[in-house]
Design a protein around this motif. Structure first.
Motif: not given
Lengths: 304, 299
Positions: B249, B237-238, A269, B153, A38, B233-234, A235-236, A52, B145-146, B142, A259, A276, A264, A126, B148-150
């Motif tokens: 959460p 959330l995604i 992306m 998905s 990644p 959370f992050l 972030f949270t 995406l 995460i992008i 960060y 970011l 990042a 998202f 949260v 990995q998300y790709v």
């Protein structure tokens, strides 16, 4: 003569090595598939236009060039810097002060430590973010308290001039984990040093200045590096307190929040990946600066 | 027969009351310290206590009356909040529990295996790989995460628990590998040698000798994994966008949006519920939490 009965070393060593690979297999797969792979992909995405849905379009350094004149990016950087610069020193000062007080053979240490430590476990949740919206709300606890002195406080979170400070306070509130590290460090200082200093006529202030502080500098430095790295990526709480927008008027638009929104929210992306990598550079740079200046004030003892 | 007394400065201005005064001053100072410490602690926990109190007050009283002891109690917030979203809150708690238990098991198994190899076994490139593992501690989330998300998905794992659990079985939390390596290194190697002479293989040594005496390190890992994953959370959330898959959460956050602050009482009630598991783990695991944070600097 037991030597003769041992199996040939090379075979045993080979078996040990094979076993090690098997034990490391999950880690290898994770390293390649979830971390290194990644990271390389992220570097590639950062040089593409990618939403995406269609395949990435190569754009070279365009995303990086775009960052130079992106006012929201600049805003998010200054918000994040301000947050780190305000909250980290304050947090460390409070943590150190309380660790000092608790270190001197106080009764009920475990109790106090728990009370002060608990918020640092809950602070990232949260639920506490939601609580904070109320504590600093127009009719919240803070303003109720100020009202006792006849002061009419503002709606801290709805006001762009003050919203960030409520998040700074939230961060400082979680000083407990740093305090525990300081307490562990204080315990390492040999009692004789204080006895010797006392014999030389050093008062408490002198002892702090010339015994405690120098010997604690490695721990202070450790806490500082750790806090800068982690606070820069918060972030949270910004997400929850600002309702996901970084508002009001981008006053709590943390870098991570922007970011997230680019990646998202808008599916940029490529741009988010470039952001990042800028974060990697910034965090790396701050850590390097920290290490550079540490030579002037961190004391490792014995001539170093 | 009392040379020490003779050596004392002079008998003149009564030394006994001076010492007495000194001791009394020290006692007052100590007491004052406790008063300050308790007051400060109260300020620290006041918001939390206020949230709990508010969750059982009638809505109208929450902001008018900031005291902790409600004059009127009203438990309906818990029932209201529980059923306010498209699914009962219990489902979100269950989803959180699945994610947490998966992550916990994954970290315990995979991180202890990697740590055993790094700490106890000899192999080529050990220093290099160990260094690489330590470097991953500094990679900002960060960056990962992008892509990995790709990736997740692409293989259609979005809206499943897999992206949140599978990586944990691949020892991606280097913190815990490091923690256990430190722990294993502190154990005498004679243990391994003795077991080897008794004919035990590496798996047996790992499973029957190292793991049982490493309970403190495993407990620390388990507790921190629990709290971090529960609060996470992050990534939740995604990856979890379908309502029936959301964790506590994420559901709580959506609740804020859904009500836009209409009923703070029930919002607080659900907030309290999501904090209870962390609080229980904190009470049970305090000893390990403090030790773990003091040695590794984790939060």
């Amino acid at each position: 003569m037991t030597v003769l009965r041992r199996p040939p070393l090379s075979r045993a060593a080979r078996k040990e090595e094979r076993t090690a690979w098997v034990f490391l297999l999950p880690w290898f797969v994770g390293m390649a598939g979830v971390t290194l792979g990644p990271m390389i992909a992220s570097l590639y995405f950062s040089m593409t236009d990618y939403n995406l849905l269609s395949s990435p379009q190569w754009v070279g350094f365009e995303n990086y060039a775009k960052m130079l004149d992106d006012p929201r990016l600049r805003q998010s950087l200054s918000v994040t810097f301000l947050y780190v610069v305000l909250s980290v020193p304050l947090l460390l000062a409070v943590a150190l002060a309380l660790a000092m007080v608790l270190n001197r053979g106080i009764k009920g240490l475990a109790f106090y430590r728990s009370v002060y430590y608990l918020p640092s476990l809950l602070g990232a949740s949260v639920a506490v973010g939601i609580l904070w919206r109320q504590v600093f709300g127009t009719e919240g606890l803070v303003n109720k308290f100020l009202g006792l002195f006849g002061v009419q406080g503002p709606g801290w979170i709805s006001n762009p001039d003050t919203a960030l400070y409520s998040l700074v306070v939230l961060h400082v509130w979680t000083f407990g984990s740093s305090m525990v590290i300081f307490l562990a460090g204080l315990r390492q200082i040999p009692e004789q040093y204080y006895e010797a200093a006392a014999l030389d006529g050093a008062g408490r202030r002198h002892q702090f200045r010339h015994v405690t502080l120098p010997l604690l500098t490695p721990i202070i430095f450790f806490n500082l590096v750790l806090q800068v790295i982690s606070s820069f990526q918060s972030f949270t709480q910004a997400f929850v307190v600002s309702g996901g927008t970084g508002g009001p008027s981008d006053s709590t638009l943390f870098y991570s929040l922007y970011l997230y929104d680019e990646g998202f929210g808008r599916l940029h992306m490529g741009y988010a990946s470039a952001m990042a990598w800028l974060l990697v550079v910034i965090v790396g740079f701050l850590t390097a600066i920290n290490f550079y200046f540490s030579k002037r004030w961190v004391f490792y003892g014995d001539g170093k | 027969m009392t040379p020490l007394k003779a050596a004392a400065p002079a008998p003149s201005p009564a030394p006994a009351p001076a010492a007495h005064r000194h001791r009394r001053a020290a006692r007052i100072r100590a007491r004052l310290k406790h008063v300050v410490l308790i007051a400060f602690g109260l300020v620290m926990v006041y918001p939390l206590l206020w949230m709990i109190a508010s969750s059982i007050k009638p809505d109208a009283l929450i902001f008018r009356d900031p005291s902790l002891l409600p004059t009127k109690t009203d438990f309906s917030h818990y029932a209201d909040g529980w059923n306010a979203l498209s699914h009962p809150f219990g489902l979100y708690l269950l989803n959180s529990a699945i994610v947490v238990l998966g992550a916990l098991l994954g970290n315990l198994v995979s991180c202890s295996m990697a740590a055993y190899a790094f700490a106890r076994l000899k192999f080529r490139g050990r220093a290099f790989f160990f260094g690489m593992m330590m470097l991953t501690l500094m990679v900002p989330v960060y960056v990962l995460i992008i892509p990995q998300y790709v990736m997740f998905s692409k293989i259609e794992w979005v809206n499943t628990f897999l992206p949140l659990i599978v990586p944990k079985f691949l020892a991606t939390d280097a913190f815990f590998i490091f923690l256990m390596v430190q722990f294993f290194r502190g154990l005498p190697t004679e243990l391994d040698e003795a077991a080897k002479i008794d004919g035990a293989g590496y798996w047996r040594i790992y499973f029957r000798i190292l793991l049982p005496i490493s309970l403190p390190a495993l407990a620390t890992t388990a507790i921190f994994t629990f709290i971090w994953t529960w609060n996470d959370f992050l990534s939740q959330l995604i990856y979890l966008t379908k309502p029936e898959l959301q964790t506590a959460p994420v559901a709580l956050r959506n609740y804020v949006d859904a009500t836009s602050g209409a009923s703070w009482g029930s919002l607080f009630a659900m907030s309290v519920i999501t904090l209870i598991p962390v609080f229980i783990v904190f009470l049970v695991g305090q000893r390990y939490l403090v030790k773990g944070i003091a040695t590794t600097g984790m939060k």
